[in-house]
Motif scaffolding. Structure first.
Motif, short mmCIF file in Angstrom:
data_model
loop_
_atom_site.label_atom_id
_atom_site.label_comp_id
_atom_site.label_asym_id
_atom_site.label_seq_id
_atom_site.Cartn_x
_atom_site.Cartn_y
_atom_site.Cartn_z
N ILE A 174 -1.45 2.63 -8.55
CA ILE A 174 -2.54 1.98 -7.83
C ILE A 174 -2.13 1.86 -6.37
CG2 ILE A 174 -3.42 0.70 -9.82
CD1 ILE A 174 -2.05 -1.80 -8.64
N CYS A 175 -3.12 1.82 -5.50
CA CYS A 175 -2.87 1.64 -4.07
C CYS A 175 -3.69 0.43 -3.64
CB CYS A 175 -3.29 2.88 -3.29
SG CYS A 175 -2.82 2.84 -1.54
N ASN A 176 -3.00 -0.64 -3.26
CA ASN A 176 -3.68 -1.89 -2.95
C ASN A 176 -3.00 -2.56 -1.75
OD1 ASN A 176 -5.54 -4.07 -3.51
ND2 ASN A 176 -3.78 -5.24 -4.24
N PRO A 177 -3.70 -2.66 -0.63
CA PRO A 177 -5.05 -2.19 -0.29
C PRO A 177 -5.15 -0.65 -0.38
CG PRO A 177 -4.27 -3.78 1.34
CD PRO A 177 -3.10 -3.40 0.49
N GLY A 178 -6.37 -0.22 -0.64
CA GLY A 178 -6.58 1.19 -0.95
C GLY A 178 -6.54 2.10 0.26
N ASN A 179 -6.05 3.29 0.05
CA ASN A 179 -6.12 4.39 1.00
C ASN A 179 -7.02 5.44 0.36
OD1 ASN A 179 -5.71 6.65 2.62
ND2 ASN A 179 -3.56 6.93 2.04
N PRO A 180 -8.20 5.72 0.94
CA PRO A 180 -8.64 5.46 2.31
C PRO A 180 -9.60 4.29 2.49
CG PRO A 180 -9.98 7.17 1.34
CD PRO A 180 -9.00 6.76 0.27
N SER A 181 -10.07 3.66 1.42
CA SER A 181 -11.19 2.73 1.53
C SER A 181 -10.81 1.39 2.13
CB SER A 181 -11.82 2.50 0.15
OG SER A 181 -10.94 1.73 -0.66
N GLY A 182 -9.55 0.97 2.00
CA GLY A 182 -9.16 -0.36 2.43
C GLY A 182 -9.58 -1.46 1.47
N ALA A 183 -10.08 -1.10 0.29
CA ALA A 183 -10.50 -2.10 -0.69
C ALA A 183 -9.27 -2.84 -1.23
CB ALA A 183 -11.25 -1.45 -1.84
N VAL A 184 -9.45 -4.13 -1.52
CA VAL A 184 -8.38 -4.98 -2.01
C VAL A 184 -8.71 -5.50 -3.41
CG1 VAL A 184 -7.17 -7.18 -1.66
CG2 VAL A 184 -7.59 -5.67 0.27
N MET A 185 -7.78 -5.30 -4.33
CA MET A 185 -7.91 -5.87 -5.68
C MET A 185 -7.58 -7.36 -5.63
SD MET A 185 -5.85 -3.05 -7.94
CE MET A 185 -6.29 -1.30 -7.89
N ASP A 186 -8.32 -8.17 -6.37
CA ASP A 186 -7.92 -9.56 -6.50
C ASP A 186 -6.94 -9.70 -7.67
OD1 ASP A 186 -9.47 -9.57 -8.87
OD2 ASP A 186 -11.17 -10.54 -7.89
N GLU A 187 -6.35 -10.87 -7.80
CA GLU A 187 -5.34 -11.04 -8.84
C GLU A 187 -5.92 -10.90 -10.24
OE1 GLU A 187 -2.82 -14.44 -8.55
OE2 GLU A 187 -1.70 -13.62 -6.84
N ALA A 188 -7.17 -11.30 -10.42
CA ALA A 188 -7.78 -11.18 -11.75
C ALA A 188 -7.85 -9.71 -12.18
CB ALA A 188 -9.18 -11.80 -11.75
N PHE A 189 -8.20 -8.83 -11.24
CA PHE A 189 -8.26 -7.40 -11.56
C PHE A 189 -6.86 -6.88 -11.87
CE2 PHE A 189 -8.53 -2.86 -10.86
CZ PHE A 189 -9.78 -2.52 -11.34
N MET A 190 -5.88 -7.26 -11.07
CA MET A 190 -4.52 -6.81 -11.32
C MET A 190 -4.00 -7.33 -12.66
SD MET A 190 -2.64 -6.82 -7.59
CE MET A 190 -3.28 -8.36 -6.97
N GLN A 191 -4.37 -8.53 -13.02
CA GLN A 191 -3.94 -9.07 -14.31
C GLN A 191 -4.61 -8.35 -15.47
OE1 GLN A 191 -4.72 -13.20 -13.53
NE2 GLN A 191 -2.73 -13.53 -12.57
N GLN A 192 -5.81 -7.84 -15.24
CA GLN A 192 -6.45 -6.99 -16.25
C GLN A 192 -5.65 -5.70 -16.45
OE1 GLN A 192 -10.55 -6.16 -15.33
NE2 GLN A 192 -10.94 -5.09 -17.27
#
Length: 404
Positions: A174-192
């Motif tokens: 995973i790339c967080n923040p994302g390359n190229p979008s810059g989107a950020v996962m929250d902790e709930a998503f990462m815990q999933q």
């Protein structure tokens, strides 16, 4: 020769060179490269001074694990940054310095993928950093691309992965923040993701090298170590995170970063790396200690990027479909037509290089999620970024562009 080498695709910038061949851009316009994410802000003096003062260290071999002082500096930084319990990241067993995250992201797959298992899969975002794909292929695995789309916030749609695919997954990038979008996962998503890793016994490689380029100090991007700790896993089981001084501290040429997380994985990765021959030079370690121990230059760096985004987005407002990212230094903009055509014509008319989004992604049954977009890295000086934005606006208002 290793037959898996034939499975590698040209790197995005090789494709970009070919795309621009035969074009003579306007000579009166200086070239402004927005295609490559190479930080151009000044390197911190504190790191340069430490590097210069430690050149005598070149007279001795470094150890693969790196010096304890460096590992302690990294551990302290990570615990502070991601709000980990004091003492929870052991510098002896849970931290390894690396020569930039690129080499470590590649090497990890060679270490952890078991090619003797049936149908080994390595899951990765799409678009993606091409190192993930090359690492999977040369480890004898098959890449499985998770398309990132605007309607899902540029985060993976986990429901599209079948139970059989989760079963065969050995490594998830995973790339967080994302390359190229810059989107950020929250902790709930990462815990999933963590729950899936535990259920299906795969490793998460969290590339977090853009985590320190964001727009609010009050709410920085979370990290996988913090998500694991607050999910009740103080040992970070099945998790390895990657951080770098390249973006955070404008030191891409230093080739300095670290991996941290599950001590069991890092123990085997350390064993692999002793054969790999990639110990960090003592002067690089000294500069890295200085950089990890200082936050003032990082805040200054963020402030300069914020000024660039504010200026560029104001100029492009109403003419280009582009939004401020959650983090990182890229704009992931829609093009009025084909992304290759746009990039080629923009270079020909305005002497600006951007990267077609289709070069950062792969075609899947659901299409190529990079098509119709370009990545623009706001790494050039502020004045150049402003000039580039005005030129892009001029091009978008021109007849050739409207004809696309």
């Amino acid at each position: 020769m290793n037959p898996d080498l034939d499975r590698l695709q040209p790197y995005p910038f090789q494709k970009l060179v070919a795309l621009k061949q035969g074009i003579t851009p306007p000579a009166h316009l200086s070239h402004i490269p927005l295609s490559i994410g190479e930080p151009a802000h000044p390197a911190p003096e504190i790191a340069l001074e430490a590097l210069q003062a430690s050149l005598a260290g070149l007279a001795r071999y470094p150890v693969t694990r790196g010096g304890l002082e460096l590992r302690r500096a990294i551990s302290h930084w990570a615990m502070q940054r991601f709000q980990l319990p004091t003492g929870s990241l052991d510098p002896e067993r849970q931290v390894l310095p690396v020569n930039g995250t690129r080499e470590a992201l590649f090497a990890l797959a060679q270490c952890v993928v078991d090619r003797t298992r049936n149908n080994p899969l390595v899951l990765m975002p799409n678009p993606f950093y091409q190192i993930y794909e090359g690492a999977a292929l040369l480890a004898g695995a098959r890449p499985l691309f998770m398309n990132l789309s605007a309607d899902k916030g540029f985060l993976p749609d986990l429901e599209t992965i079948s139970q059989d695919q989760w079963r065969d997954c050995q490594l998830l990038y995973i790339c967080n923040p994302g390359n190229p979008s810059g989107a950020v996962m929250d902790e709930a998503f990462m815990q999933q993701l963590l729950a899936l890793a535990h259920a299906h016994d795969f490793i998460i490689a969290a590339d977090e090298c853009y985590s320190e380029i964001h727009f609010t100090d009050a709410n920085p991007p979370p990290g996988m170590l913090g998500a694991a700790a607050r999910a009740g896993d103080p040992n970070f089981e099945r998790v390895v995170v990657f951080h770098s001084l390249s973006k955070r501290s404008n030191l891409p040429g230093l080739r300095s970063g670290f991996v941290a997380g599950d001590a069991r994985i890092l123990d085997r990765f350390h064993q692999y790396r002793t054969y790999h021959g990639c110990a960090m030079a003592p002067p690089t370690q000294a500069a890295s200690i200085a950089a990890w121990n200082d936050e003032s230059h990082v805040k200054d760096n963020r402030a300069l990027y914020t000024r660039k985004f504010d200026a560029v987005l104001e100029i492009l407002d109403g003419i280009m479909d582009v939004q401020r990212p959650d983090a990182g230094f890229y704009l992931w903009a829609r093009t009025p037509g084909d992304d290759e055509t746009f990039a080629r014509a923009l270079f020909a008319q305005e002497h600006i290089t951007v990267l077609p989004g289709s070069y950062l992604s792969r075609a899947t049954e659901s299409g190529n999620p990079g098509q119709g977009r370009v990545r623009m890295a706001l790494v050039a000086p502020l004045e150049d970024c402003i000039d580039a934005a005005h030129r892009i606006r001029r091009y978008l208002e021109s007849a050739p562009c409207r004809a696309q």
